[in-house]
Write a protein that holds these residues in place. Structure first.
Motif, mmCIF file in Angstrom:
data_model
loop_
_atom_site.group_PDB
_atom_site.id
_atom_site.type_symbol
_atom_site.label_atom_id
_atom_site.label_comp_id
_atom_site.label_asym_id
_atom_site.label_seq_id
_atom_site.Cartn_x
_atom_site.Cartn_y
_atom_site.Cartn_z
ATOM 1 N N MET A 72 0.840 -1.183 0.000
ATOM 2 C CA MET A 72 0.000 0.000 0.000
ATOM 3 C C MET A 72 0.880 1.240 0.000
ATOM 4 N N THR A 73 0.524 2.213 -0.850
ATOM 5 C CA THR A 73 1.305 3.448 -0.909
ATOM 6 C C THR A 73 0.651 4.516 -0.065
ATOM 7 N N ASP A 74 1.451 5.443 0.380
ATOM 8 C CA ASP A 74 0.953 6.554 1.174
ATOM 9 C C ASP A 74 0.708 7.727 0.232
ATOM 10 N N ASP A 75 -0.547 7.941 -0.192
ATOM 11 C CA ASP A 75 -0.895 9.001 -1.134
ATOM 12 C C ASP A 75 -1.142 10.296 -0.367
ATOM 13 N N PRO A 76 -0.322 11.336 -0.595
ATOM 14 C CA PRO A 76 -0.468 12.579 0.156
ATOM 15 C C PRO A 76 -1.561 13.509 -0.363
ATOM 16 N N SER A 77 -2.271 13.137 -1.439
ATOM 17 C CA SER A 77 -3.288 14.025 -1.967
ATOM 18 C C SER A 77 -4.442 13.238 -2.576
ATOM 19 N N THR A 78 -5.534 13.949 -2.848
ATOM 20 C CA THR A 78 -6.690 13.345 -3.491
ATOM 21 C C THR A 78 -7.152 14.247 -4.629
ATOM 22 N N LEU A 79 -7.826 13.667 -5.605
ATOM 23 C CA LEU A 79 -8.405 14.437 -6.703
ATOM 24 C C LEU A 79 -9.909 14.500 -6.513
ATOM 25 N N ASP A 80 -10.453 15.689 -6.650
ATOM 26 C CA ASP A 80 -11.892 15.894 -6.536
ATOM 27 C C ASP A 80 -12.365 16.680 -7.753
ATOM 28 N N CYS A 81 -13.576 16.395 -8.184
ATOM 29 C CA CYS A 81 -14.208 17.179 -9.241
ATOM 30 C C CYS A 81 -14.875 18.378 -8.578
ATOM 31 N N VAL A 82 -14.509 19.593 -9.016
ATOM 32 C CA VAL A 82 -15.071 20.805 -8.412
ATOM 33 C C VAL A 82 -16.004 21.563 -9.350
ATOM 34 N N ALA A 83 -16.050 21.157 -10.631
ATOM 35 C CA ALA A 83 -16.956 21.790 -11.589
ATOM 36 C C ALA A 83 -17.073 20.876 -12.800
ATOM 37 N N ALA A 84 -18.245 20.884 -13.442
ATOM 38 C CA ALA A 84 -18.444 20.058 -14.635
ATOM 39 C C ALA A 84 -19.593 20.609 -15.461
ATOM 40 N N LEU A 85 -19.535 20.328 -16.761
ATOM 41 C CA LEU A 85 -20.662 20.648 -17.638
ATOM 42 C C LEU A 85 -21.780 19.648 -17.372
ATOM 43 N N ASP A 86 -23.011 20.081 -17.584
ATOM 44 C CA ASP A 86 -24.162 19.211 -17.352
ATOM 45 C C ASP A 86 -24.329 18.128 -18.407
ATOM 46 N N GLY A 87 -23.828 18.355 -19.605
ATOM 47 C CA GLY A 87 -24.006 17.391 -20.679
ATOM 48 C C GLY A 87 -22.891 17.475 -21.690
ATOM 49 N N PRO A 88 -23.023 16.733 -22.801
ATOM 50 C CA PRO A 88 -21.976 16.735 -23.816
ATOM 51 C C PRO A 88 -21.878 18.071 -24.545
ATOM 52 N N LEU A 89 -20.730 18.299 -25.161
ATOM 53 C CA LEU A 89 -20.447 19.530 -25.880
ATOM 54 C C LEU A 89 -20.185 19.193 -27.344
ATOM 55 N N LEU A 90 -21.023 19.692 -28.250
ATOM 56 C CA LEU A 90 -20.852 19.514 -29.680
ATOM 57 C C LEU A 90 -20.065 20.703 -30.218
ATOM 58 N N LEU A 91 -18.882 20.428 -30.782
ATOM 59 C CA LEU A 91 -18.024 21.507 -31.264
ATOM 60 C C LEU A 91 -18.369 21.882 -32.694
ATOM 61 N N SER A 92 -18.195 23.170 -32.999
ATOM 62 C CA SER A 92 -18.397 23.678 -34.353
ATOM 63 C C SER A 92 -17.145 24.441 -34.749
ATOM 64 N N ASN A 93 -17.086 24.886 -36.004
ATOM 65 C CA ASN A 93 -15.965 25.708 -36.445
ATOM 66 C C ASN A 93 -15.971 27.032 -35.690
ATOM 67 N N GLY A 94 -14.811 27.618 -35.556
ATOM 68 C CA GLY A 94 -14.709 28.885 -34.844
ATOM 69 C C GLY A 94 -14.461 28.665 -33.366
ATOM 70 N N LEU A 95 -14.866 29.628 -32.564
ATOM 71 C CA LEU A 95 -14.681 29.550 -31.119
ATOM 72 C C LEU A 95 -15.863 28.835 -30.477
ATOM 73 N N ASN A 96 -15.572 27.936 -29.554
ATOM 74 C CA ASN A 96 -16.585 27.226 -28.783
ATOM 75 C C ASN A 96 -16.330 27.555 -27.320
ATOM 76 N N SER A 97 -17.221 28.323 -26.719
ATOM 77 C CA SER A 97 -17.030 28.750 -25.330
ATOM 78 C C SER A 97 -18.109 28.183 -24.437
ATOM 79 N N PHE A 98 -17.726 27.913 -23.201
ATOM 80 C CA PHE A 98 -18.667 27.460 -22.186
ATOM 81 C C PHE A 98 -18.122 27.875 -20.822
ATOM 82 N N CYS A 99 -18.996 27.909 -19.848
ATOM 83 C CA CYS A 99 -18.607 28.320 -18.501
ATOM 84 C C CYS A 99 -18.767 27.175 -17.525
#
Length: 153
Positions: A1-28
């Motif tokens: 067993m290794t001693d892991d000094p950190s953990t990964l957590d999800c702190v933000a996510a999109l609600d669903g999939p993202l369909l990309l188009s030409n040009g700029l694709n922005s989301f918050c």
């Protein structure tokens, strides 16, 4: 067993999939600066299940481009290559068909933006731009986008 000094957590996510188009694709993403900047954690933008066909372009990723500016190196966080996307999108003996996954560390760009006063508290604006235009029959979908944080235990 290794001693892991950190953990990964999800702190933000999109609600669903993202369909990309030409040009700029922005989301918050609803990321609270005061929550994630305490104790100087490391942050990653995680693209999961990138599927599609018809292009093997490279996506440049920018963070918090103001509405009146264009994508510049000042806001560039990294790149995501779509090479292999088509073959990884189809179920075969060498692939489950789940697509590509890609991670970009946000820690350096967020530290720079915070120091310059260019990061508002909420949300985190992500902009994707393809280096080459997608052909008219191309399709690119990112199944899930999230921000992961490494917290010390």
């Amino acid at each position: 067993m290794t001693d892991d000094p950190s953990t990964l957590d999800c702190v933000a996510a999109l609600d669903g999939p993202l369909l990309l188009s030409n040009g700029l694709n922005s989301f918050c993403l609803p990321l609270n600066k005061s929550d994630v900047m305490a104790n100087n954690p490391r942050l990653w933008l995680y693209f999961e299940g990138i599927i599609g066909h018809g292009t093997s372009s490279i996506l440049d990723v920018y963070i918090n481009i103001p509405n009146d500016e264009t994508a510049t190196d000042k806001h560039w966080a990294g790149s995501c290559a779509l090479y292999g996307m088509e073959s990884s999108s189809s179920h075969s003996t060498s692939s489950h068909g789940d697509g590509l996954n890609h991670t970009i560390e946000l820690t350096p760009i967020l530290a720079t933006l915070k120091q310059e006063g260019n990061w508002q508290d909420n949300p985190l604006k992500v902009t994707l731009r393809s280096r080459q235009a997608f052909p008219h029959n191309a399709s690119v979908i990112i199944s899930h986008v999230s921000v992961l944080i490494e917290r010390a235990k």
